[in-house]
Design a protein around this motif. Structure first.
Motif, PDB file in Angstrom:
ATOM      1  N   LYS A   7       0.796  -1.225   0.000  1.00 57.80           N
ATOM      2  CA  LYS A   7       0.000   0.000   0.000  1.00 57.80           C
ATOM      3  C   LYS A   7       0.829   1.275   0.000  1.00 57.80           C
ATOM      4  CE  LYS A   7      -0.624   0.457   4.956  1.00 57.80           C
ATOM      5  NZ  LYS A   7      -1.566   0.655   6.036  1.00 57.80           N
ATOM      6  N   HIS A   8       2.112   1.173   0.284  1.00 56.56           N
ATOM      7  CA  HIS A   8       2.967   2.359   0.327  1.00 56.56           C
ATOM      8  C   HIS A   8       3.663   2.545  -1.011  1.00 56.56           C
ATOM      9  CE1 HIS A   8       2.499   2.973   4.612  1.00 56.56           C
ATOM     10  NE2 HIS A   8       2.566   1.663   4.736  1.00 56.56           N
ATOM     11  N   LYS A   9       3.743   3.793  -1.437  1.00 49.34           N
ATOM     12  CA  LYS A   9       4.440   4.110  -2.678  1.00 49.34           C
ATOM     13  C   LYS A   9       5.718   4.841  -2.339  1.00 49.34           C
ATOM     14  CE  LYS A   9       0.396   4.330  -5.567  1.00 49.34           C
ATOM     15  NZ  LYS A   9      -0.431   5.145  -6.436  1.00 49.34           N
ATOM     16  N   LEU A  10       6.778   4.461  -2.992  1.00 53.75           N
ATOM     17  CA  LEU A  10       8.072   5.088  -2.785  1.00 53.75           C
ATOM     18  C   LEU A  10       8.134   6.351  -3.637  1.00 53.75           C
ATOM     19  CD1 LEU A  10      10.900   4.867  -1.542  1.00 53.75           C
ATOM     20  CD2 LEU A  10      11.572   3.529  -3.516  1.00 53.75           C
ATOM     21  N   LEU A  11       8.287   7.488  -2.996  1.00 50.63           N
ATOM     22  CA  LEU A  11       8.352   8.761  -3.693  1.00 50.63           C
ATOM     23  C   LEU A  11       9.769   9.287  -3.645  1.00 50.63           C
ATOM     24  CD1 LEU A  11       5.197  10.483  -2.139  1.00 50.63           C
ATOM     25  CD2 LEU A  11       5.340   9.226  -4.284  1.00 50.63           C
ATOM     26  N   ASP A  57      15.755  22.362   4.199  1.00 49.18           N
ATOM     27  CA  ASP A  57      14.596  21.554   3.818  1.00 49.18           C
ATOM     28  C   ASP A  57      14.828  20.048   3.974  1.00 49.18           C
ATOM     29  OD1 ASP A  57      16.418  21.294   1.743  1.00 49.18           O
ATOM     30  OD2 ASP A  57      14.871  21.265   0.185  1.00 49.18           O
ATOM     31  N   TRP A  58      15.921  19.661   4.631  1.00 50.28           N
ATOM     32  CA  TRP A  58      16.257  18.243   4.777  1.00 50.28           C
ATOM     33  C   TRP A  58      15.120  17.457   5.428  1.00 50.28           C
ATOM     34  CZ3 TRP A  58      19.901  15.404   2.625  1.00 50.28           C
ATOM     35  CH2 TRP A  58      20.142  14.122   3.125  1.00 50.28           C
ATOM     36  N   PHE A  59      14.500  18.019   6.444  1.00 51.02           N
ATOM     37  CA  PHE A  59      13.405  17.351   7.144  1.00 51.02           C
ATOM     38  C   PHE A  59      12.055  17.966   6.784  1.00 51.02           C
ATOM     39  CE2 PHE A  59      16.885  16.419  10.289  1.00 51.02           C
ATOM     40  CZ  PHE A  59      16.979  15.081   9.981  1.00 51.02           C
ATOM     41  N   SER A  60      11.879  18.332   5.528  1.00 50.83           N
ATOM     42  CA  SER A  60      10.573  18.834   5.097  1.00 50.83           C
ATOM     43  C   SER A  60       9.537  17.726   5.263  1.00 50.83           C
ATOM     44  CB  SER A  60      10.620  19.277   3.631  1.00 50.83           C
ATOM     45  OG  SER A  60      10.744  18.138   2.783  1.00 50.83           O
ATOM     46  N   GLN A  61       8.278  18.105   5.321  1.00 59.03           N
ATOM     47  CA  GLN A  61       7.211  17.126   5.501  1.00 59.03           C
ATOM     48  C   GLN A  61       7.220  16.079   4.384  1.00 59.03           C
ATOM     49  OE1 GLN A  61       3.529  19.336   5.954  1.00 59.03           O
ATOM     50  NE2 GLN A  61       4.708  20.975   6.928  1.00 59.03           N
ATOM     51  N   LYS A  62       7.378  16.526   3.157  1.00 64.44           N
ATOM     52  CA  LYS A  62       7.372  15.593   2.017  1.00 64.44           C
ATOM     53  C   LYS A  62       8.597  14.683   2.045  1.00 64.44           C
ATOM     54  CE  LYS A  62       4.582  18.301  -1.139  1.00 64.44           C
ATOM     55  NZ  LYS A  62       4.513  18.956  -2.432  1.00 64.44           N
ATOM     56  N   HIS A  63       9.738  15.229   2.416  1.00 59.56           N
ATOM     57  CA  HIS A  63      10.960  14.418   2.449  1.00 59.56           C
ATOM     58  C   HIS A  63      10.880  13.386   3.570  1.00 59.56           C
ATOM     59  CE1 HIS A  63      15.613  14.214   2.431  1.00 59.56           C
ATOM     60  NE2 HIS A  63      15.103  13.334   1.613  1.00 59.56           N
ATOM     61  N   CYS A  64      10.315  13.766   4.719  1.00 58.44           N
ATOM     62  CA  CYS A  64      10.140  12.810   5.817  1.00 58.44           C
ATOM     63  C   CYS A  64       9.202  11.685   5.402  1.00 58.44           C
ATOM     64  CB  CYS A  64       9.588  13.512   7.058  1.00 58.44           C
ATOM     65  SG  CYS A  64      10.781  14.571   7.911  1.00 58.44           S
ATOM     66  N   ALA A  65       8.093  12.033   4.765  1.00 57.75           N
ATOM     67  CA  ALA A  65       7.139  11.016   4.316  1.00 57.75           C
ATOM     68  C   ALA A  65       7.779  10.090   3.295  1.00 57.75           C
ATOM     69  CB  ALA A  65       5.897  11.687   3.729  1.00 57.75           C
ATOM     70  N   SER A  66       8.555  10.661   2.392  1.00 59.84           N
ATOM     71  CA  SER A  66       9.236   9.865   1.379  1.00 59.84           C
ATOM     72  C   SER A  66      10.254   8.914   2.003  1.00 59.84           C
ATOM     73  CB  SER A  66       9.934  10.800   0.386  1.00 59.84           C
ATOM     74  OG  SER A  66      10.708  10.068  -0.526  1.00 59.84           O
ATOM     75  N   LYS A  67      11.044   9.410   2.940  1.00 59.91           N
ATOM     76  CA  LYS A  67      12.064   8.580   3.592  1.00 59.91           C
ATOM     77  C   LYS A  67      11.410   7.480   4.420  1.00 59.91           C
ATOM     78  CE  LYS A  67      15.817   8.569   3.358  1.00 59.91           C
ATOM     79  NZ  LYS A  67      16.757   7.695   2.605  1.00 59.91           N
ATOM     80  N   SER A  69       8.487   6.086   3.855  1.00 63.65           N
ATOM     81  CA  SER A  69       7.980   5.119   2.882  1.00 63.65           C
ATOM     82  C   SER A  69       9.112   4.217   2.393  1.00 63.65           C
ATOM     83  CB  SER A  69       7.338   5.858   1.706  1.00 63.65           C
ATOM     84  OG  SER A  69       6.882   4.954   0.739  1.00 63.65           O
ATOM     85  N   GLU A  70      10.261   4.819   2.128  1.00 64.39           N
ATOM     86  CA  GLU A  70      11.442   4.059   1.696  1.00 64.39           C
ATOM     87  C   GLU A  70      11.880   3.070   2.782  1.00 64.39           C
ATOM     88  OE1 GLU A  70      16.073   5.109   1.032  1.00 64.39           O
ATOM     89  OE2 GLU A  70      14.656   6.412  -0.022  1.00 64.39           O
ATOM     90  N   LEU A  71      11.874   3.515   4.026  1.00 69.09           N
ATOM     91  CA  LEU A  71      12.242   2.628   5.127  1.00 69.09           C
ATOM     92  C   LEU A  71      11.297   1.429   5.207  1.00 69.09           C
ATOM     93  CD1 LEU A  71      13.125   5.169   7.970  1.00 69.09           C
ATOM     94  CD2 LEU A  71      14.710   3.710   6.716  1.00 69.09           C
ATOM     95  N   LEU A  72       9.996   1.679   5.037  1.00 68.33           N
ATOM     96  CA  LEU A  72       9.021   0.586   5.070  1.00 68.33           C
ATOM     97  C   LEU A  72       9.243  -0.390   3.928  1.00 68.33           C
ATOM     98  CD1 LEU A  72       5.697   2.434   5.985  1.00 68.33           C
ATOM     99  CD2 LEU A  72       7.114   0.986   7.461  1.00 68.33           C
ATOM    100  N   GLU A  73       9.572   0.125   2.758  1.00 66.97           N
ATOM    101  CA  GLU A  73       9.811  -0.734   1.589  1.00 66.97           C
ATOM    102  C   GLU A  73      11.022  -1.637   1.802  1.00 66.97           C
ATOM    103  OE1 GLU A  73       8.050  -1.100  -1.254  1.00 66.97           O
ATOM    104  OE2 GLU A  73       6.538   0.269  -0.473  1.00 66.97           O
ATOM    105  N   ASN A  74      12.014  -1.148   2.524  1.00 66.24           N
ATOM    106  CA  ASN A  74      13.270  -1.884   2.693  1.00 66.24           C
ATOM    107  C   ASN A  74      13.316  -2.705   3.976  1.00 66.24           C
ATOM    108  OD1 ASN A  74      14.357  -0.902   0.275  1.00 66.24           O
ATOM    109  ND2 ASN A  74      14.952   0.986   1.270  1.00 66.24           N
ATOM    110  N   THR A  75      12.217  -2.732   4.719  1.00 66.23           N
ATOM    111  CA  THR A  75      12.176  -3.479   5.978  1.00 66.23           C
ATOM    112  C   THR A  75      11.383  -4.757   5.768  1.00 66.23           C
ATOM    113  OG1 THR A  75      12.212  -1.421   7.220  1.00 66.23           O
ATOM    114  CG2 THR A  75      11.470  -3.357   8.390  1.00 66.23           C
ATOM    115  N   GLU A  76      11.943  -5.846   6.237  1.00 72.08           N
ATOM    116  CA  GLU A  76      11.239  -7.125   6.131  1.00 72.08           C
ATOM    117  C   GLU A  76      10.161  -7.195   7.193  1.00 72.08           C
ATOM    118  OE1 GLU A  76      13.740 -10.565   6.085  1.00 72.08           O
ATOM    119  OE2 GLU A  76      15.250  -9.576   4.866  1.00 72.08           O
TER     120      GLU A  76
END
Length: 79
Positions: A7-11, A57-67, A69-76
């Motif tokens: 359900k998560h999309k990697l942005l 802007d390192w911890f912008s809302q969009k960048h946090c959400a994207s990171k 999502s990426e963490l969830l994709e890479n976690t077993e």
């Protein structure tokens, strides 16, 4: 934009430099406290833990959400 499995999309949003382990842990902890729908709070909470030299802007809302999502994709998923 790449589609992820599930359900998560990697942005791909924001800076492309890798986050440190400390920053990833702070992100995950903040999401645990605030939830994955409150990116304003997550972003605000982890800004003090930025590594030296990070852009504003390192911890912008969009960048946090994207990171996250990426963490969830890479976690077993636990078995």
């Amino acid at each position: 934009m790449a589609n992820g499995v599930g359900k998560h999309k990697l942005l791909v949003i924001g800076p492309t430099e890798a986050w440190s382990l400390r920053e990833k842990l702070c992100l995950a902890t903040s999401v645990m406290k605030s939830g994955d729908q409150n990116w304003v709070s997550v972003s605000r909470a982890i800004k003090p833990f930025a590594e030296p030299g990070r852009p504003p802007d390192w911890f912008s809302q969009k960048h946090c959400a994207s990171k996250y999502s990426e963490l969830l994709e890479n976690t077993e998923a636990p078995k």
